[in-house]
Design a protein around this motif. Structure first.
Motif, mmCIF file in Angstrom:
data_model
loop_
_atom_site.group_PDB
_atom_site.id
_atom_site.type_symbol
_atom_site.label_atom_id
_atom_site.label_comp_id
_atom_site.label_asym_id
_atom_site.label_seq_id
_atom_site.Cartn_x
_atom_site.Cartn_y
_atom_site.Cartn_z
ATOM 1 N N UNK A 1 0.815 -1.221 0.000
ATOM 2 C CA UNK A 1 0.000 0.000 0.000
ATOM 3 C C UNK A 1 0.849 1.272 0.000
ATOM 4 N N UNK A 2 2.160 1.124 0.210
ATOM 5 C CA UNK A 2 3.043 2.290 0.218
ATOM 6 C C UNK A 2 3.383 2.668 -1.221
ATOM 7 N N UNK A 3 3.196 3.943 -1.565
ATOM 8 C CA UNK A 3 3.550 4.420 -2.909
ATOM 9 C C UNK A 3 5.051 4.681 -2.925
ATOM 10 N N UNK A 4 5.788 3.841 -3.639
ATOM 11 C CA UNK A 4 7.253 3.908 -3.637
ATOM 12 C C UNK A 4 7.765 4.307 -5.015
ATOM 13 N N UNK A 5 8.616 5.318 -5.053
ATOM 14 C CA UNK A 5 9.294 5.664 -6.308
ATOM 15 C C UNK A 5 10.651 4.978 -6.335
ATOM 16 N N UNK A 6 10.781 3.971 -7.193
ATOM 17 C CA UNK A 6 12.086 3.335 -7.380
ATOM 18 C C UNK A 6 12.917 4.210 -8.302
ATOM 19 N N UNK A 7 14.238 4.184 -8.128
ATOM 20 C CA UNK A 7 15.121 5.013 -8.959
ATOM 21 C C UNK A 7 15.651 4.228 -10.157
ATOM 22 N N UNK A 8 14.956 3.158 -10.525
ATOM 23 C CA UNK A 8 15.279 2.449 -11.772
ATOM 24 C C UNK A 8 13.990 1.766 -12.231
ATOM 25 N N UNK A 9 13.846 1.478 -13.550
ATOM 26 C CA UNK A 9 12.612 0.856 -14.023
ATOM 27 C C UNK A 9 12.573 -0.638 -13.711
ATOM 28 N N UNK A 10 11.377 -1.156 -13.526
ATOM 29 C CA UNK A 10 11.186 -2.541 -13.097
ATOM 30 C C UNK A 10 11.836 -3.529 -14.066
ATOM 31 N N UNK A 11 11.911 -3.164 -15.354
ATOM 32 C CA UNK A 11 12.517 -4.097 -16.317
ATOM 33 C C UNK A 11 13.950 -4.463 -15.914
ATOM 34 N N UNK A 12 14.641 -3.552 -15.243
ATOM 35 C CA UNK A 12 16.050 -3.810 -14.920
ATOM 36 C C UNK A 12 16.210 -4.806 -13.771
ATOM 37 N N UNK A 13 15.110 -5.220 -13.169
ATOM 38 C CA UNK A 13 15.185 -6.256 -12.139
ATOM 39 C C UNK A 13 15.687 -7.581 -12.705
ATOM 40 N N UNK A 14 15.496 -7.781 -14.016
ATOM 41 C CA UNK A 14 15.884 -9.057 -14.622
ATOM 42 C C UNK A 14 17.395 -9.171 -14.814
ATOM 43 N N UNK A 15 18.102 -8.064 -14.709
ATOM 44 C CA UNK A 15 19.544 -8.065 -14.977
ATOM 45 C C UNK A 15 20.323 -8.614 -13.788
#
Lengths: 352, 352
Positions: free
Chosen positions: B234-248
């Motif tokens: 429920x917490x609105x979190x701004x990540x400093x990288x896009x989710x696609x880069x999680x696969x790297x």
């Protein structure tokens, strides 16, 4: 689950005491839900009168007492006899006065093993014998230094932790912070003092603030928590007026205060020569306590805080480059009453 | 007067756990004098091994265990069986890990009525059911938010006082504070991330910091103390990288991170258009929790604090114009261990 019943006696029904009573009534649901606690006010006492009931007063009665005091009426038609010995077991005695007259009551309460919560700094800044009798784990005194700012509890935790407290700096007087800011901006000292008085920032006699003694008492309490065995006379205090002016009446002082314009301008200029900013600061460290005007860098922790805030900076072994800093409103009756109520809850949980 | 004997079990013998053991040994004289307390360490447990003795280990043995772990050796030759049920009555179970693997132990300890001290934020930022079981008056968790900064205890006191907490703002990640400062100074994002990693400011996989989840967990703990019934999702979190880069892989990510230079430069520029300064901030209020980059005035409380400091600002009814602000070093193993020890002493006094 049954609520813990906590008897409370309140000494002093001035601004802080009255706000405290209102806070206690308003927080009943919260204390029941969060703390399983019910505060039973068994007495209100001031210098002229007292009302006491071991069963505790109803909220209606408490609010009526407060309204009564607000209209300048005494609490009761006569001052009843009452004794600490008659208070219920485990009573917390709360001192919201600014008088040493409560000390015999407080000492008797401690001797009986009762809890003590102090907003009144005079007992803890009095003779060391008072400190030794009053400042133990069955007392709380958060609001004696920076109102409800968590200064005392933080120092207590630091002392219990594995850390070492090396030095404490604090700007602990809103009044003197205001005057320092005015001086820095080039305002004449006398005009600044009269403005502070007009705005209600000072005591009726502004010399009580200008003496620095109030800040010195706060610093002494912090120093004694560090284990310094000092009396108030051991604190090096810079008063913002010469001792000769103590002989004047308040009116005479306010007429004469402009004679301080030039010496104060020169002192402020000397302290801020390197582009520094002016603060009235207490410094506690190396066994000494000093209170007075200092120039500090605008980039320093003290220099970055607004002058209308109180601030305390703890330099410790673990908090060295990045000292632990607490700032915010450090004076006011409502916020002090909130801090006192926090102390009462904390002590009630410790006593049970 | 006899010392209060307090059994302590320590889960996790990493940097914080080892510093805690050393702090306990070094503070023995202080705890005896100030707190009439003796901490009896009855066990050290990590994921590979455990040593337990109901009688408590000697200081020599404790320091030997710590030295052993420091050399990468296990605590004991084999992992002995041990059960929460066998711990002495009134034991305080201290979790210095960063793992959810301890949760069953913690829940069983609570069910037995034992005390719990958490430096580990995962159990309190997990499902609300864990929070409800763990976060009570027989637990302490000061160091889950800003290490030893007195954030949790201050919020607890505010909630017990007559005050109303309206909004909390915090810059709670040293790593993200560093990156925000670098971005503001015009450094390319990718280079700043690699510098942070080289300086040891980030986890081995910097995405753990850049995701904002660590700051989100801290904010969630504060929100839950306010009574918000929220889960981490429920917490609105701004990540400093896009989710696609999680696969790297980590290496692939560090190679690819420069592709974020331009979008991050644009985002920072947009947020600081009015001459504001950039911070990575958690905001808790009105039932919501947000964590992300914001531009704040250099004159604001958040804007005035050094980016290398953690800072929490409490906006309350009584602290309105002058919010209650706590700042200083908010990360590090030694300071966290000090905070944990402060919690152990506080809880020992409450349990007795």
């Amino acid at each position: 689950m049954a609520l813990l019943d906590q008897p409370v006696l309140i000494l002093g029904v001035g601004g802080v005491g009255r706000a405290l009573v209102r806070h206690i009534v308003a927080a009943r649901a919260r204390h029941a839900a969060r703390n399983r606690l019910r505060l039973r006010v068994v007495g209100l006492v001031d210098s002229r009168s007292a009302v006491l009931d071991q069963q505790g007063f109803s909220d209606e009665a408490l609010l009526a007492f407060v309204a009564c005091k607000e209209q300048g009426l005494p609490l009761a038609s006569e001052n009843p006899h009452w004794r600490v010995a008659d208070l219920p077991a485990r009573t917390i005695v709360v001192d919201t006065t600014a008088s040493e007259a409560t000390v015999p009551i407080l000492l008797e309460a401690k001797a009986r093993g009762l809890g003590v919560v102090l907003a009144n700094k005079l007992p803890l800044a009095g003779p060391l014998a008072w400190w030794d009798a009053l400042a133990d784990e069955r007392s709380r005194w958060e609001t004696t230094c920076g109102a409800a700012l968590p200064v005392i509890s933080t120092l207590d935790t630091l002392l219990n932790s594995g850390d070492d407290v090396l030095r404490i700096e604090g700007a602990l007087s809103g009044t003197l912070g205001f005057l320092a800011a005015q001086l820095e901006q080039g305002a004449p000292f006398g005009a600044a003092v009269r403005e502070a008085k007009t705005k209600g920032y000072t005591e009726p006699d502004p010399r009580q603030d200008l003496s620095g003694l109030d800040a010195a008492r706060k610093a002494l309490i912090l120093a004694r928590m560090l284990g310094y065995r000092l009396e108030l006379r051991d604190v090096a205090v810079e008063a913002l007026y010469p001792a000769e002016m103590d002989a004047l009446s308040v009116e005479q002082f306010l007429d004469a205060v402009d004679t301080l314009d030039e010496p104060m301008r020169a002192r402020a200029a000397a302290l801020t020569r390197e582009g520094q900013t002016l603060r009235y600061v207490a410094t506690i460290g190396d066994g000494c306590v000093r209170v007075g005007l200092v120039g500090v860098s605008r980039e320093s922790t003290l220099g970055r805080v607004h002058t209308s805030d109180s601030v305390v900076v703890f330099h410790t072994r673990d908090f060295s480059d990045n000292p632990l800093t607490i700032s915010g409103r450090g004076a006011g009756q409502a916020v002090t009453a909130s801090g006192v109520l926090g102390d009462i809850v904390s002590l009630a949980q410790a006593l049970c």
